[in-house]
Structures are given as structure tokens and as C-alpha cells.
Design a protein around this motif. Structure first.
Motif, short mmCIF file in Angstrom:
data_model
loop_
_atom_site.label_atom_id
_atom_site.label_comp_id
_atom_site.label_asym_id
_atom_site.label_seq_id
_atom_site.Cartn_x
_atom_site.Cartn_y
_atom_site.Cartn_z
N ARG A 45 0.76 -1.23 0.11
CA ARG A 45 -0.01 -0.10 -0.01
C ARG A 45 1.03 1.20 -0.05
O ARG A 45 0.70 2.11 -0.79
CB ARG A 45 -1.03 -0.04 1.23
CG ARG A 45 -1.89 1.19 1.28
CD ARG A 45 -2.60 1.02 2.56
NE ARG A 45 -3.47 0.02 2.86
CZ ARG A 45 -4.64 -0.17 2.46
NH1 ARG A 45 -5.23 0.71 1.73
NH2 ARG A 45 -5.20 -1.28 2.61
N GLN A 129 -6.16 -4.71 -7.07
CA GLN A 129 -6.63 -3.24 -7.21
C GLN A 129 -5.49 -2.39 -6.70
O GLN A 129 -5.38 -1.21 -7.49
CB GLN A 129 -7.89 -2.97 -5.95
CG GLN A 129 -7.37 -3.07 -4.54
CD GLN A 129 -6.97 -1.78 -4.03
OE1 GLN A 129 -7.34 -0.69 -4.67
NE2 GLN A 129 -6.77 -1.88 -2.64
N GLN A 133 -4.37 0.55 -9.72
CA GLN A 133 -3.82 1.93 -9.32
C GLN A 133 -2.55 2.25 -9.92
O GLN A 133 -2.60 3.44 -10.59
CB GLN A 133 -4.17 2.21 -8.03
CG GLN A 133 -5.30 2.13 -7.10
CD GLN A 133 -4.97 2.56 -5.88
OE1 GLN A 133 -4.88 3.75 -5.44
NE2 GLN A 133 -5.72 1.69 -4.74
N ALA A 191 -9.28 -2.19 -10.46
CA ALA A 191 -9.35 -1.34 -9.18
C ALA A 191 -10.66 -1.36 -8.68
O ALA A 191 -11.71 -1.90 -8.98
CB ALA A 191 -9.06 0.15 -9.65
N ARG A 192 -10.84 -0.70 -7.55
CA ARG A 192 -12.08 -0.86 -6.62
C ARG A 192 -13.10 0.04 -7.33
O ARG A 192 -12.51 1.21 -7.93
CB ARG A 192 -11.63 -0.22 -5.25
CG ARG A 192 -11.18 -1.21 -4.44
CD ARG A 192 -10.82 -0.79 -2.98
NE ARG A 192 -10.42 -1.70 -2.08
CZ ARG A 192 -9.61 -1.39 -0.84
NH1 ARG A 192 -9.70 -0.33 -0.46
NH2 ARG A 192 -9.44 -2.59 -0.21
N SER A 194 -15.06 1.81 -5.46
CA SER A 194 -15.02 2.73 -4.53
C SER A 194 -13.97 2.68 -3.34
O SER A 194 -13.86 1.43 -3.15
CB SER A 194 -16.56 2.99 -3.74
OG SER A 194 -16.34 4.18 -2.68
N ASN A 195 -13.23 3.57 -3.20
CA ASN A 195 -12.32 3.46 -2.25
C ASN A 195 -13.02 4.15 -0.87
O ASN A 195 -12.23 3.94 0.16
CB ASN A 195 -11.04 4.28 -2.70
CG ASN A 195 -10.51 3.58 -3.87
OD1 ASN A 195 -9.86 2.68 -3.67
ND2 ASN A 195 -10.08 4.31 -4.69
N GLY A 199 -10.86 9.29 -0.54
CA GLY A 199 -10.36 8.17 -1.55
C GLY A 199 -10.93 8.07 -2.97
O GLY A 199 -10.43 7.35 -3.95
N ASP A 200 -12.09 8.16 -3.00
CA ASP A 200 -12.92 8.12 -4.20
C ASP A 200 -12.49 9.14 -5.32
O ASP A 200 -12.77 9.19 -6.44
CB ASP A 200 -14.45 8.21 -3.98
CG ASP A 200 -15.02 6.95 -3.51
OD1 ASP A 200 -14.36 5.90 -3.68
OD2 ASP A 200 -15.95 7.04 -3.12
N LEU A 203 -7.71 8.81 -5.20
CA LEU A 203 -7.15 7.66 -5.76
C LEU A 203 -7.77 7.07 -7.07
O LEU A 203 -9.06 7.31 -7.06
CB LEU A 203 -7.28 6.61 -4.38
CG LEU A 203 -6.75 6.82 -3.13
CD1 LEU A 203 -7.17 5.78 -2.12
CD2 LEU A 203 -5.14 7.13 -3.32
N THR A 205 -9.90 4.80 -9.12
CA THR A 205 -11.01 3.90 -9.01
C THR A 205 -11.26 3.39 -10.30
O THR A 205 -10.69 3.79 -11.46
CB THR A 205 -12.36 4.55 -8.62
OG1 THR A 205 -12.77 5.51 -9.46
CG2 THR A 205 -12.29 5.20 -7.11
#
Length: 455
Positions: A45, A129, A133, A191-192, A194-195, A199-200, A203, A205
Motif C-alpha cells: 500500500r 486493485q 492503481q 481497481a476498486r 469505490s475507495n 479516496g474516491d 485515488l 477507481t
């Protein structure tokens, strides 16, 4: 001798690499070999956060130099890059000709992409994910590089051995764009969604990857693909247009529902927004006369962008709020918004129009016009106002996305840069649309060749 040179390059690369526990951490770790760093999920991370940290440096001023400085919406009284870009007097010593910060982002991403899988016993959603990123950030950096310099060295592996070739020649831009697409498709799938929370926005998504992919497809004139990726963004519940009363807050406060991806800053990790746009009568850029004359009557955005009471306004207050009057030269902690929903809606309108789907294009164009307090227009009215529907959409992008780093790239990808800029600064040669490569790059890599126009 050759191995000594390579060893020196390795030391420089490893020393430059750093990461942080949090994206906006005040004291990032530095000076380590990534080979020995990636051991735990926390390391993985932190490695990805380190890529965002490098992106802060890459975008802090160059998002504007690259995306606005050579276009028609800005004017300047400043020497250095602002004047060189405005006058189309580019040399290999101007600051914006350097790609070092972008390749720092790419280098960190390459380490993360290679070593994150080794942290996990088997591939899982979390590892994918994180890699998503990293690949999106690599794609973003290469997309800027291709648009600014054309052919650039394509490097997708980290430098870890003196046996590697450090002096990579430039790769054809279409091959680089193929890699950009592949990275973003992976990010869109892995990727996610939603973070969570901020973070949305700061970062990457899936929505951020889809939005950037829309830009790439439009650059390559893949209109059907652009429509498909734009629809995924527009159907994403994370994003919605804000009201015109909150329009300035997109930039002054950040983290709005309209934002898809913004580069995060704070009081410690700052950018040059104040110096670029808001430093009273001495900012790098102020609205050009042609830009000020381009507003339709009743456009509610005009007073939100600059002070219309001044005969010759010398600052842009779009990023700090209407009435902003702070003369401080301090750096800015505002986030830089790179991708937002209005941008994608207008790109989708442009793609529909290119495919002859006029009704769909008009519906999307009018959605942005209506928020700005402007009446709907039909195709004939678009022709009467701007010559054709494509020009009406590009005019809307000029106003809506003003000074956000899109205008120059819009002019280049639509083939309008020479027509628009020739009367302003004499731009006349397509080879002049790219930047020169900075002299520092040649000192580092003797296998590079300068762009033909600047030889």
C-alpha cells in the motif's frame, strides 16, 4: 566504464524512489531499494501511495504549462516558461520541456507493478486493485508524455541491474498509446469501484480509469470505444454534476461529487495554483481578451471565473472562489482536478457528433449549457453561433473546463491548433505541436534524438 555509468544511474534511480504511508504524509520514506522493500501488505500500500506522491510533483505546475500555456485562453506578462509557451518560443532549456517528474512516477509504478504480487501468497482482489492503481498512474504519466513529446521511451520494468539497458531509445507513440490502453483496461477491471470517502477522488477507481480511457480513445479517434467508456462513467453512482451555485467548490474545496480524479495536496505538500492564476496582478496567467470575448450573454460561469468588473483582469479566481482577493504568494494546498464529469459528458457529445449521432450530441451539450444558465440549442443554432456542432462542443469545453489543463490538448487532437494559434504566435508547422526534449535528458541518455522541429 560503461558498467560504472550504469551503476551511477542505478544509485540515482534508487535514491529518487520514495513512498509514504499516506498520500499526504508529511515525512515520506526515501532512499531504499524496492527489491527489498515489498514484504508486507502495508509495504504494498505504501508503495502505491509513493506513486501518488511523485504525481504531486509532476502535476504541481506542469498540468497548466502543458495543457494551457500554449493555447488561446491565457495571456501572460511573465518571463520564463509562461512567455516562451505563449510566444511559441520553445527551447530545450525551458522547465516544461523536462519529463523527469513523469518518469519518476513511471519508475515507482514499475516497481509496484512488479513487486506487489510477491507480497501475496496468491493473487486476490486487494493485490489486483493496488496494481490497477499503479497501472492507471503509469498510464496517466505516459499519456501526458505522448501528448507533450510524441515518441517517448517506453519503460515497463524497474531498473535493478547494471546488466539492463539504461539508454532506451524513443518508442513510437502508437505503441506507447497501446500500452496506455492496456494499463487502463486492467485498471478499469481491477481497481476498486469505490475507495470510500475522499479516496474516491484522490485515488484511482474504476471510474477514474474509465474517464482517462475516454480521453485516450478520443485522442486516438476511437469514438465508439470512447462512448462506451464514457457511459460507464456516467452510469457510475459516484459522480453527478454539482449545481452552478457550488461550481467554484469543485476547485476551491475539492472532493465534490463531480470530481472523478484529482491530485491531492495539503498545507505541506503544495502546488502552484496561486502563482499560476491568482496572485493579484502578478500571476503567471490571466484570461486572454479572446477568452473574455467568447462568453455568451447570460453565462453564469463568467463571474465565477474572473472579475468582470476589471477592464483587464489580471487573475483567475475560478480555483479559489468568486471575489478571491488574497495577494499572498504562498503555495496552494488546493487539489488539482484532472478529471471530472462535465469533461466526460462533453467528450461523449463530441464522439457522438463524430459518428453523425447529432441528437445524442446535442442532448449532452445542452445538459452542460443548461447548468450554466444558457438556453438549449439545436443543430442550426449551433451552426449559427459557432459554424458547426463540433465547434459548439469545443467552445463549451473552452468555457466549462477553462484553465484546467485541457485546452491545448483539445486544439491538437481536433487538428485546430495551427488555425487558432497562428494569428496569435505564428504557429504553422505540425512538427512544432510537440515540445522539445529537455537538454538534461540527452545528458542522461545519449541514445535519444531531439524532435525534428527543434534540431
Amino acid at each position: 566504464m560503461k558498467n560504472i555509468k550504469k551503476f551511477i544511474v542505478v544509485l540515482i534511480l534508487f535514491q529518487a524512489y520514495s513512498c509514504s504511508e499516506e498520500i499526504l504524509e508529511k515525512d515520506p520514506q526515501s532512499s531504499f531499494s524496492a527489491q527489498g522493500f515489498y514484504k508486507t501488505t502495508a509495504d504494498a500500500r505504501a508503495g502505491v501511495n509513493g506513486i501518488y506522491d511523485a504525481l504531486q510533483s509532476a502535476m504541481r505546475i506542469n498540468f497548466s504549462f502543458w495543457g494551457e500555456g500554449r493555447a488561446d485562453a491565457v495571456d501572460t506578462r511573465h518571463s520564463g516558461d509562461p512567455l516562451a509557451l505563449k510566444q511559441n518560443n520553445l527551447t530545450q532549456t525551458i522547465n516544461s520541456a523536462s519529463w523527469n517528474n513523469l518518469y519518476e512516477v513511471i519508475s515507482r509504478a514499475n516497481y509496484a507493478i512488479k513487486y506487489i504480487p510477491s507480497v501475496f501468497e496468491e493473487e486476490n482482489d486487494f493485490s489486483r486493485q493496488l496494481i490497477g492503481q499503479a497501472r492507471a498512474l503509469r498510464a496517466l504519466s505516459y499519456f501526458y508524455a505522448v501528448r507533450v513529446w510524441g515518441d517517448v521511451p517506453l519503460i515497463t520494468e524497474p531498473y535493478e541491474s547494471v546488466e539492463q539497458d539504461f539508454f532506451v531509445e524513443r518508442t513510437g507513440k502508437e505503441m506507447v498509446l497501446d500500452q496506455i490502453e492496456a494499463d487502463l483496461i486492467y485498471a478499469s477491471e481491477n481497481a476498486r469501484e469505490s475507495n470510500g470517502g475522499d479516496g474516491d477522488r484522490i485515488l484511482f477507481t474504476q471510474g477514474g480509469a474509465d474517464a482517462l480511457l475516454t480521453h485516450v480513445y478520443m485522442w486516438r479517434q476511437k469514438y465508439g470505444d470512447a462512448i462506451a467508456s464514457a457511459e460507464r462513467v456516467m452510469n457510475n453512482d459516484l459522480y453527478s454534476l454539482v449545481s452552478i451555485t457550488n461550481w467554484n467548490n469543485i476547485f476551491s474545496s475539492g472532493y465534490s461529487n463531480e470530481t472523478i480524479f484529482e491530485v491531492g495536496y495539503n498545507e505541506t505538500q503544495t502546488n502552484s495554483l496561486r502563482v499560476l492564476y491568482a496572485l493579484g496582478s502578478d500571476s503567471h496567467y490571466f484570461p486572454s481578451e479572446s477568452f473574455r470575448n467568447s462568453f455568451e450573454e447570460g453565462d453564469l460561469r463568467e463571474t465565477l471565473i474572473y472579475d468582470v468588473t476589471e477592464e483587464e483582469p489580471r487573475k483567475i479566481w475560478k480555483f479559489f472562489g468568486e471575489g478571491f482577493n488574497d495577494e499572498s504568494p504562498d503555495p496552494s494546498g488546493n487539489n488539482i482536478v484532472l478529471l471530472r464529469l462535465a469533461d466526460i459528458i462533453l467528450l461523449k457529445a463530441e464522439a457522438h457528433n463524430a459518428l453523425g449521432e447529432t441528437a445524442e450530441a446535442l442532448q449532452l451539450l445542452n445538459r452542460i449549457r443548461e447548468r450554466a444558465g444558457l438556453p438549449e440549442i439545436d443543430e442550426q443554432e449551433a451552426v449559427n453561433l459557432y459554424g458547426d456542432l463540433e465547434s459548439a462542443i469545443l467552445h463549451e469545453r473552452l468555457i466549462e473546463l477553462s484553465f484546467e489543463g485541457h485546452r491545448w490538448f483539445d486544439l491538437v487532437r481536433t487538428g485546430r491548433a495551427i488555425d487558432v494559434m497562428n494569428p496569435i504566435n505564428g504557429l504553422s508547422d505540425e512538427g512544432n505541436l510537440v515540445w522539445p526534449i529537455h537538454e538534461d535528458a540527452f545528458n542522461r541518455n545519449p541514445n535519444l534524438e531531439q524532435n525534428l522541429f527543434y534540431r
